[in-house]
Design an enzyme around this catalytic site. Sequence first.
Site, PDB file in Angstrom:
ATOM      1  CB  CYS A  88      -0.958  -0.210   1.255  1.00  0.00           C
ATOM      2  SG  CYS A  88      -1.479   1.365   1.776  1.00  0.00           S
ATOM      3  CD  GLU A  89      -0.358   5.295  -3.875  1.00  0.00           C
ATOM      4  OE1 GLU A  89      -0.851   6.242  -4.098  1.00  0.00           O
ATOM      5  OE2 GLU A  89       0.347   4.626  -4.878  1.00  0.00           O
ATOM      6  CG  HIS A  90      -2.486   5.551   1.122  1.00  0.00           C
ATOM      7  ND1 HIS A  90      -3.559   5.019   0.890  1.00  0.00           N
ATOM      8  CD2 HIS A  90      -2.082   6.586   0.140  1.00  0.00           C
ATOM      9  CE1 HIS A  90      -4.086   5.368  -0.254  1.00  0.00           C
ATOM     10  NE2 HIS A  90      -3.276   6.318  -0.701  1.00  0.00           N
ATOM     11  CG  HIS A  91      -0.512   3.090   6.284  1.00  0.00           C
ATOM     12  ND1 HIS A  91      -1.939   3.105   5.556  1.00  0.00           N
ATOM     13  CD2 HIS A  91      -0.588   4.134   6.828  1.00  0.00           C
ATOM     14  CE1 HIS A  91      -2.573   4.106   6.118  1.00  0.00           C
ATOM     15  NE2 HIS A  91      -1.784   4.524   7.034  1.00  0.00           N
ATOM     16  CD  GLN A 130      -8.231  -4.478  -3.728  1.00  0.00           C
ATOM     17  OE1 GLN A 130      -7.918  -4.561  -2.694  1.00  0.00           O
ATOM     18  NE2 GLN A 130      -9.377  -5.136  -4.183  1.00  0.00           N
ATOM     19  CG  HIS A 158      -5.818  -3.477   1.688  1.00  0.00           C
ATOM     20  ND1 HIS A 158      -5.241  -2.821   0.725  1.00  0.00           N
ATOM     21  CD2 HIS A 158      -6.643  -4.121   0.872  1.00  0.00           C
ATOM     22  CE1 HIS A 158      -5.744  -2.793  -0.562  1.00  0.00           C
ATOM     23  NE2 HIS A 158      -6.524  -3.611  -0.499  1.00  0.00           N
ATOM     24  CB  CYS A 160      -2.922  -0.189   6.073  1.00  0.00           C
ATOM     25  SG  CYS A 160      -4.156  -0.328   4.530  1.00  0.00           S
TER      26      CYS A 160
END
Length: 197
Positions: A88-91, A130, A158, A160
């Site tokens: 995941c590019e956020h976390h 995703q 996920h 996250c």
Amino acid sequence: MNSKLQRKLDRRMIDYQKIEQAVRSILEAIGEDPDREGLLETPRRVAALYEEITAGLGQDLETVLTAKFHVDHDELVLVKDITFSSICEHHLLPFYGQAHIAYRPRGSVVTGLSKLARLVDAAAKQPQIQERMTNQIADALSQALEPQGVFVAVKAEHLCMTVRGVKKPGSHTVTIATRGIYRDPAQAAPILGLLDL
């Protein structure tokens, strides 16, 4: 030069030293000693990990589908349960699951079944979300084969959402991308019936 060797030579370079320094800094920032026995090799291992899990970064997804064959077949082609893992590019935490790819050939042009699995891997092996990954797979297949229709469904868990934040292990996210004839719900319905979403 064989294509496998060429691909190896063309691989992007990972700055191991930068990653190792960053990992040492993170360990120090959380109060750990990066020089203790159990952590001595961790920065190097994490650098190697990031090289592997971001191997699809910058790759033109259509190039995965260069093998095309003319076969007297213009009905559904479906490959189910293609496992993948991504981050995941956020976390920068993993998400993983299965992708399902269906298409209806045009002009009897098909691709190798293993190429569909390689397409999923190429889209997954980079910092991702995703929804974008699902669209990238559908777009690459549409552009490379110009089929009558494309249907891509991705189901993933996920980390996250399971190890931080709302902490809901076992929850899954399903994303679907359709192109061509499969934008019509009546055409897509038989495919949905074949999938365990």
